[in-house]
Design an enzyme around this catalytic site. Sequence first.
Site, PDB file in Angstrom:
ATOM      1  N   ASN A   1      57.336  45.739  37.507  1.00 33.59           N
ATOM      2  CA  ASN A   1      56.046  45.168  37.882  1.00 33.59           C
ATOM      3  C   ASN A   1      55.118  46.342  38.128  1.00 33.59           C
ATOM      4  O   ASN A   1      55.444  47.235  38.919  1.00 33.59           O
ATOM      5  CB  ASN A   1      56.202  44.327  39.163  1.00 33.59           C
ATOM      6  CG  ASN A   1      54.870  43.906  39.740  1.00 33.59           C
ATOM      7  OD1 ASN A   1      53.886  43.754  39.003  1.00 33.59           O
ATOM      8  ND2 ASN A   1      54.806  43.722  41.046  1.00 33.59           N
ATOM      9  N   GLY A   2      53.967  46.368  37.452  1.00 33.37           N
ATOM     10  CA  GLY A   2      53.029  47.485  37.604  1.00 33.37           C
ATOM     11  C   GLY A   2      52.561  47.931  36.229  1.00 33.37           C
ATOM     12  O   GLY A   2      52.724  47.208  35.241  1.00 33.37           O
TER      13      GLY A   2
ATOM     14  N   TRP B   1      53.367  38.570  33.800  1.00 34.86           N
ATOM     15  CA  TRP B   1      51.928  38.385  33.583  1.00 34.86           C
ATOM     16  C   TRP B   1      51.534  39.556  32.693  1.00 34.86           C
ATOM     17  O   TRP B   1      51.542  40.711  33.112  1.00 34.86           O
ATOM     18  CB  TRP B   1      51.177  38.431  34.911  1.00 34.86           C
ATOM     19  CG  TRP B   1      49.711  38.200  34.756  1.00 34.86           C
ATOM     20  CD1 TRP B   1      49.058  37.005  34.730  1.00 34.86           C
ATOM     21  CD2 TRP B   1      48.698  39.205  34.612  1.00 34.86           C
ATOM     22  NE1 TRP B   1      47.711  37.201  34.575  1.00 34.86           N
ATOM     23  CE2 TRP B   1      47.459  38.548  34.496  1.00 34.86           C
ATOM     24  CE3 TRP B   1      48.705  40.589  34.546  1.00 34.86           C
ATOM     25  CZ2 TRP B   1      46.250  39.220  34.336  1.00 34.86           C
ATOM     26  CZ3 TRP B   1      47.507  41.274  34.380  1.00 34.86           C
ATOM     27  CH2 TRP B   1      46.302  40.582  34.280  1.00 34.86           C
TER      28      TRP B   1
ATOM     29  N   HIS C   1      14.279  33.670  38.608  1.00 30.56           N
ATOM     30  CA  HIS C   1      14.243  35.024  38.054  1.00 30.56           C
ATOM     31  C   HIS C   1      15.170  35.172  36.846  1.00 30.56           C
ATOM     32  O   HIS C   1      15.571  36.273  36.511  1.00 30.56           O
ATOM     33  CB  HIS C   1      14.586  36.043  39.147  1.00 30.56           C
ATOM     34  CG  HIS C   1      13.640  35.997  40.295  1.00 30.56           C
ATOM     35  ND1 HIS C   1      12.359  36.512  40.223  1.00 30.56           N
ATOM     36  CD2 HIS C   1      13.741  35.441  41.527  1.00 30.56           C
ATOM     37  CE1 HIS C   1      11.728  36.303  41.367  1.00 30.56           C
ATOM     38  NE2 HIS C   1      12.550  35.639  42.170  1.00 30.56           N
TER      39      HIS C   1
ATOM     40  N   LYS D   1      35.961  28.746  41.363  1.00 27.45           N
ATOM     41  CA  LYS D   1      37.024  27.741  41.360  1.00 27.45           C
ATOM     42  C   LYS D   1      36.989  26.941  40.063  1.00 27.45           C
ATOM     43  O   LYS D   1      38.009  26.719  39.428  1.00 27.45           O
ATOM     44  CB  LYS D   1      36.813  26.799  42.533  1.00 27.45           C
ATOM     45  CG  LYS D   1      37.678  26.576  43.672  1.00 27.45           C
ATOM     46  CD  LYS D   1      38.814  27.306  44.151  1.00 27.45           C
ATOM     47  CE  LYS D   1      39.141  28.649  43.683  1.00 27.45           C
ATOM     48  NZ  LYS D   1      39.297  29.667  44.686  1.00 27.45           N
TER      49      LYS D   1
ATOM     50  N   LYS E   1      48.722  34.816  40.728  1.00 22.45           N
ATOM     51  CA  LYS E   1      48.354  34.631  42.135  1.00 22.45           C
ATOM     52  C   LYS E   1      48.093  35.957  42.836  1.00 22.45           C
ATOM     53  O   LYS E   1      47.201  36.072  43.662  1.00 22.45           O
ATOM     54  CB  LYS E   1      49.499  33.878  42.825  1.00 22.45           C
ATOM     55  CG  LYS E   1      49.243  33.551  44.269  1.00 22.45           C
ATOM     56  CD  LYS E   1      48.261  32.419  44.388  1.00 22.45           C
ATOM     57  CE  LYS E   1      47.912  32.096  45.821  1.00 22.45           C
ATOM     58  NZ  LYS E   1      46.582  31.479  45.890  1.00 22.45           N
TER      59      LYS E   1
ATOM     60  N   GLU F   1      38.118  29.058  37.067  1.00 22.62           N
ATOM     61  CA  GLU F   1      39.544  29.405  37.075  1.00 22.62           C
ATOM     62  C   GLU F   1      40.415  28.297  36.529  1.00 22.62           C
ATOM     63  O   GLU F   1      41.364  28.565  35.800  1.00 22.62           O
ATOM     64  CB  GLU F   1      40.009  29.693  38.516  1.00 22.62           C
ATOM     65  CG  GLU F   1      39.632  31.040  39.025  1.00 22.62           C
ATOM     66  CD  GLU F   1      40.286  31.327  40.372  1.00 22.62           C
ATOM     67  OE1 GLU F   1      40.009  30.589  41.331  1.00 22.62           O
ATOM     68  OE2 GLU F   1      41.079  32.275  40.450  1.00 22.62           O
TER      69      GLU F   1
ATOM     70  N   CYS G   1      53.471  39.674  37.769  1.00 24.53           N
ATOM     71  CA  CYS G   1      54.883  39.865  37.460  1.00 24.53           C
ATOM     72  C   CYS G   1      55.693  39.795  38.753  1.00 24.53           C
ATOM     73  O   CYS G   1      55.269  40.287  39.792  1.00 24.53           O
ATOM     74  CB  CYS G   1      55.197  41.191  36.785  1.00 24.53           C
ATOM     75  SG  CYS G   1      54.339  41.442  35.248  1.00 24.53           S
TER      76      CYS G   1
ATOM     77  N   ARG H   1      53.469  34.398  40.367  1.00 27.49           N
ATOM     78  CA  ARG H   1      53.026  35.781  40.142  1.00 27.49           C
ATOM     79  C   ARG H   1      52.754  36.070  38.670  1.00 27.49           C
ATOM     80  O   ARG H   1      52.191  37.117  38.329  1.00 27.49           O
ATOM     81  CB  ARG H   1      54.109  36.753  40.624  1.00 27.49           C
ATOM     82  CG  ARG H   1      54.342  36.715  42.105  1.00 27.49           C
ATOM     83  CD  ARG H   1      55.452  37.670  42.456  1.00 27.49           C
ATOM     84  NE  ARG H   1      54.998  39.039  42.395  1.00 27.49           N
ATOM     85  CZ  ARG H   1      54.541  39.725  43.426  1.00 27.49           C
ATOM     86  NH1 ARG H   1      54.485  39.159  44.600  1.00 27.49           N
ATOM     87  NH2 ARG H   1      54.151  40.969  43.296  1.00 27.49           N
TER      88      ARG H   1
ATOM     89  N   GLU I   1      31.712  30.862  45.074  1.00 30.42           N
ATOM     90  CA  GLU I   1      33.095  30.398  45.165  1.00 30.42           C
ATOM     91  C   GLU I   1      33.281  29.085  44.386  1.00 30.42           C
ATOM     92  O   GLU I   1      34.295  28.899  43.708  1.00 30.42           O
ATOM     93  CB  GLU I   1      33.482  30.237  46.642  1.00 30.42           C
ATOM     94  CG  GLU I   1      34.858  29.659  46.908  1.00 30.42           C
ATOM     95  CD  GLU I   1      36.011  30.456  46.305  1.00 30.42           C
ATOM     96  OE1 GLU I   1      35.809  31.579  45.839  1.00 30.42           O
ATOM     97  OE2 GLU I   1      37.127  29.910  46.269  1.00 30.42           O
TER      98      GLU I   1
END
Length: 609
Positions: free
Chosen positions: A98-99, A74, A505, A486, A604, A489, A2, A27, A482
Site C-alpha cells: 500500500n503506497g 485502489w 461573477h 457529495k 475511503k 462522488e 489499498c 480502502r 459539501e
Amino acid sequence: MCGIIGAITSKSVQADLLQGLKNMEYRGYDSAGICTIDGMQLAVSKAAGKLVNLAGDLEKKEHTGVIGIGHTRWATHGEPTVENAHPHCSGNIAVVHNGIIENHIGLRRKLETHGMRFVSDTDTEVIPALLSKLLKQEPDMEHVMPVLLSQLEGAYALGILNVETSDVLWFARKGSPLLLARGSRGYYIASDGLAVAGVATEMLYLNEGEWGCISQHGVRVFNQEGCEMSDHTWQRMPQLSASTDKCGYEHFMLKEIHEQPSIMTDIMTTYASKRGVQFPNVAWLNDAVLPERIVMVACGTSYHAALTARYWLERYLQVPVEVDVASEYRYRNPIIGSNTWLITLSQSGETADTLEALRLFKRRTPDNRTLAICNVASSSLVRESDGFIALKAGVEIGVASTKAYTAQLAVLALLAMKLAVRSGSMSEQVWQEHYQSMCHLEVDMNETLKCVPDIQSLTPLFANIHGVLFLGRGPSFPLALEGALKLKEISYLHAEGYAAGEMKHGPIALIDAQLPVVIIAPKQYHLDKVISSLHEVKARGAKVILLTDVSMDDYSDEVEKIIPLPTGDYFTAPLLASIPLQLLAYEVAKFKGTDIDQPRNLAKSVTVE
Ligand code: M6R
C-alpha cells in the site's frame, strides 16, 4: 487506498485473509488477491473487480497454507486488471503493498538490464524483483530487508512472503499505515484494525520506518537504523466488528445518515454540560494561552467542515483563522507565526496530505500546538498531534463521508464556543442559548430526516441535466461545496458549490432549465441576499430546490420544492441543512443506479499523495 493483510496462524489462513479483505474493502475495491505458501510453493489467486470475484475463485481453488498475505487494491499505477492486482511475485518472493514507490521507473530499468522481466504496469512489482535479486547475493532476509528498504523512495506498507523463510512473514512501514496484531490462533499484519477484528485481541502500531517479521511465536521489530526493539506496547483491540453491519438499511451511507441524530447526543453528553465544554484528551485547551492565529488543514469533506468552523471561530473567538487544503498547504511556504495553533481534521486520520501538512507545521514551529479532530483514535494523525478530540461517530464505512462530517461540525462548534467563553467574547447567556440549541440537535435532526419523500420526489429532475449548482452564504457556503461534493462522488453528476454572492461573477452563465440549483437559505445567514440569488436564477429558467428554516409559502410556485428545516442558530443551522443535502445525493445516486457505498474511482482512506 489499498488494504493489506498478512497472517501466520495454526490453521489455513485463507478465511482470515478473505474476511480481513472484506473488512477493508472500503480502502479500495478494483481488484484483490491473496498468496499463501502451500507445500513450499507460492500459491496465488487474484481477481479483477470486487472482492466477491476473488471469493468465488477461492471456493473453487482453496489455499491450504498457514501463512499468507492479501490485498484489496485502489489503482495508482496501471488499470484494475488481474496482472496489476497484488500480490506481485518474483521467484520465491510475493509482495503486497500500500503506497507509491516513486523511483519505480529507475529501479525497473536497472532491473531489466539484469534480465528481470515484468508482467504488470504497477510500481509495486519492482519490490519482489529487487528483493529476489538482492537475495541472490545475500540469502539472509534479516540482512537484506534494510538494503531493500533503503532503495525504495516513496511510501509503503509491505507484507512479504519468502518461500525460503516459510515460517515467518516480513513487513515494513514508511508513510503508509500498518499494524501488528495477535490472537489465539496466531499473528497478523494489517493496514487497519478493522481487518483483524474478530481474530485478534491485541494490536501494536508500527512507527515510521519500522520493519521486521511475525511468526507463530511472536514478533520482531527493527527501527529505521536497524536496531531491534525489545519493548512492544500491545493495546487491546477496540470493538470494531459490530459496526460493519448495515442493520437493515440498503446501504451503509443511508445507515450512517440515520445515525447522525444520536451521534449529536453522544457528542454533547461526552463533551458538554450546562457548566461548559471539556475535551478530556486535551487538558491544555483549558489553560494554554489562547492563540493569536489558528490554522486549519484538511482534505475533501473534512476541509469543508473546517471552512464552516472558520466563520464560527472568527466571529466568536475573534482571531484570524486560515483554512487550507492539505495538499496545497504542504507545498506552499506557509508563514506560521508564534502562538499559532494547527487544527487538523480527518475522518480516517491517515490521509497522506493532512499528515504531511501536520509534519511540516511541527518541523517549522515545534513550539506551536497541534490538535487533531479525528474519528480514529489510533490513527497516525492522532498519535503525532499534541491533542486529540474524538468525533464519536463510530466506524464510517460508506466512502462518501456523512456522519463524520456532522460530527466534525458539532465538535468544532463546541470548540469555538469553549474558546469564545474562555476569551470572554461569548457571554454566559449567549453560551446557554447555543448550548440548548446544540442539545436539541438529536430531535431537530430526526425532524429533518422526514424530508425523505420530498427528496425522492425530486430525483426525476436530475435526469438529462448538464450539472447542478449549490448556493449558500456565510457558513452555508462551505455547505454548498459539501452538497456538490457529495452529489459528484456518488451520482457522478457534475456539480459545483458557490458562494451565492459570487454567482453573478461567472456561474450565472451556466443557468438554464437543465441546471437544477439548490439554494441553502437558513434565516441566520443573510437570508435576503440569498433570496435575491433565487430570483436571479429563477429569471433565467433554473429549477430551484430551496432549503430553509423560515416559512416561504409565497415562493412555493417559484421553486420546484421547499425542503423545510427546523430553526437553527448560528452553530446548528449548517448541521441541520447537511442532512437533506446528503439525502439528495443518496436518492439521486439510487435513481441513477450507481454503486453508492463504493463509488467508482474513490477510496475511503487516501493514504497516498
Ligand atoms: O479521512 P479524511 O477525512 O482525512 O478524508 C478526507 C477526504 O479524502 C474525504 O473527506 C473525501 O473527500 C470523502 N470521500 C468525502 O465524502
